[in-house]
Write an enzyme that holds these catalytic residues in place. Structure first.
Site, PDB file in Angstrom:
ATOM      1  N   ASP A   1       0.852  -1.188   0.000  1.00  0.00           N
ATOM      2  CA  ASP A   1       0.000   0.000   0.000  1.00  0.00           C
ATOM      3  C   ASP A   1       0.891   1.243   0.000  1.00  0.00           C
ATOM      4  O   ASP A   1       2.000   1.224   0.546  1.00  0.00           O
ATOM      5  CB  ASP A   1      -0.859   0.042   1.263  1.00  0.00           C
ATOM      6  CG  ASP A   1      -2.038  -0.916   1.230  1.00  0.00           C
ATOM      7  OD1 ASP A   1      -2.056  -1.798   0.350  1.00  0.00           O
ATOM      8  OD2 ASP A   1      -2.924  -0.791   2.087  1.00  0.00           O
TER       9      ASP A   1
ATOM     10  N   HIS B   1       4.585  -7.503  -0.008  1.00  0.00           N
ATOM     11  CA  HIS B   1       4.237  -8.798  -0.589  1.00  0.00           C
ATOM     12  C   HIS B   1       4.935  -9.006  -1.933  1.00  0.00           C
ATOM     13  O   HIS B   1       5.445  -8.064  -2.535  1.00  0.00           O
ATOM     14  CB  HIS B   1       2.723  -8.898  -0.754  1.00  0.00           C
ATOM     15  CG  HIS B   1       1.980  -8.930   0.550  1.00  0.00           C
ATOM     16  ND1 HIS B   1       1.315 -10.050   0.996  1.00  0.00           N
ATOM     17  CD2 HIS B   1       1.808  -7.980   1.515  1.00  0.00           C
ATOM     18  CE1 HIS B   1       0.757  -9.794   2.176  1.00  0.00           C
ATOM     19  NE2 HIS B   1       1.043  -8.540   2.505  1.00  0.00           N
TER      20      HIS B   1
ATOM     21  N   SER C   1       8.475   3.077   5.417  1.00  0.00           N
ATOM     22  CA  SER C   1       9.392   3.705   4.483  1.00  0.00           C
ATOM     23  C   SER C   1       9.055   3.348   3.060  1.00  0.00           C
ATOM     24  O   SER C   1       7.971   3.661   2.605  1.00  0.00           O
ATOM     25  CB  SER C   1      10.854   3.408   4.772  1.00  0.00           C
ATOM     26  OG  SER C   1      11.645   4.205   3.931  1.00  0.00           O
TER      27      SER C   1
END
Length: 289
Positions: free
Chosen positions: A92, A149, A254
């Site tokens: 995200d 992921h 980050s």
């Protein structure tokens, strides 16, 4: 650049990055109920964190702030793109930059680029398969889901811990700190995939307490020196992660950078700098030969 931004950039060079990150890391692992509940509640309000998609919605149920920050999502909260051969967005956040790797350099912001080889720890041999390839940089903001992921299924070949500074990562530092991502502490993960070699680089930043991977746990060598871990040796059982599987996580945020070799992927036409993205969305498709 405004006076406020100049002060901010100057402070980045003067602050004791690692000391601050360690202190904040201790606070983030504090289990004292009176402290962690207040910190989590403040953070959730400050950054408008949507807990409805979390497996655990009760803010007081987390044992410490880091457990809240790296919270798991409910099944189905991030459906994976179904286009044939789709390369998934790893996290995200927002696209910082994406595009071709030209002359061994990666675009950071207007007027700034950084060395591909330096990003990978100064190893020209590691960098060679990605010369002339493509990159995507995803910035994770404080409110985002902070697990990273796999864009594609892959077999882990190598992991490199690269020590460095811990400059804050945001638009201001990207535009004003030269070679930002090649200077910050980072973990380089190299995979063999159906699209050839792929690298996923987890970049630390100011107050990022730690970086973890699912196969090694916390990645912080005791002497903070460059260290390479090989996973393609005959004595080791292969580590294979499926597309969409968790790769690692940030304890306080980050950036994730994904690298591909030449003529392997074509990025989604709808994506550009500052585009919001979610893990599992289509980042790219296989490039047609």
């Amino acid at each position: 650049m405004s006076f406020k931004d100049r002060l901010f950039i100057c402070s980045q060079y003067l602050l004791p990055h690692h000391l601050l990150s360690r202190l904040i890391g201790f606070a983030a692992d504090c289990r004292a109920t009176w402290f962690k509940d207040r910190l989590i509640a403040w953070f959730a309000r400050r950054y408008q964190v949507d807990m409805r998609e979390a497996q655990v919605e009760d803010l007081q149920a987390f044992e410490h702030f880091n457990a809240f920050f790296t919270r798991a999502l409910k099944d189905g909260a991030r459906p994976l793109a179904q286009e044939p051969g789709a390369v998934l967005c790893p996290a995200d956040g927002a696209i910082s930059q994406l595009g071709p790797i030209e002359h061994g350099r990666i675009f950071q912001a207007k007027g700034h680029s950084y060395s591909l080889a330096e990003l990978l720890g100064g190893d020209a041999e590691l960098a060679a398969p990605f010369m002339g390839g493509d990159f995507a940089t995803v910035y994770l903001s404080p409110r985002d889901y902070h697990r990273v992921h796999m864009p594609l299924a892959g077999t882990l070949r190598e992991m490199v811990y690269v020590p460095g500074r811990l400059f804050s990562v945001n638009q201001t530092t990207a535009e004003n700190v030269p070679e930002l991502f090649a200077r910050n502490e980072r973990v380089v993960c190299l995979f063999d995939t159906e699209r050839g070699p792929m690298a996923v680089v987890l970049v630390g930043a100011m107050i990022v307490a730690s970086i973890e991977t699912v196969w090694a746990g916390l990645v912080t060598p005791p002497k903070r020196e460059l260290k390479t871990f090989r996973y393609d040796e005959a004595a080791r059982a292969p580590i294979r992660l499926e597309k969409g599987a968790e790769l690692g996580r940030f304890k306080l945020g980050s950036t994730a950078i994904v690298l591909f070799g030449p003529q392997q992927v074509a990025f989604n036409d709808g994506l550009g700098a500052a585009s919001p993205v979610r893990m599992g969305e289509c980042l790219a498709l296989p490039k047609q030969s």
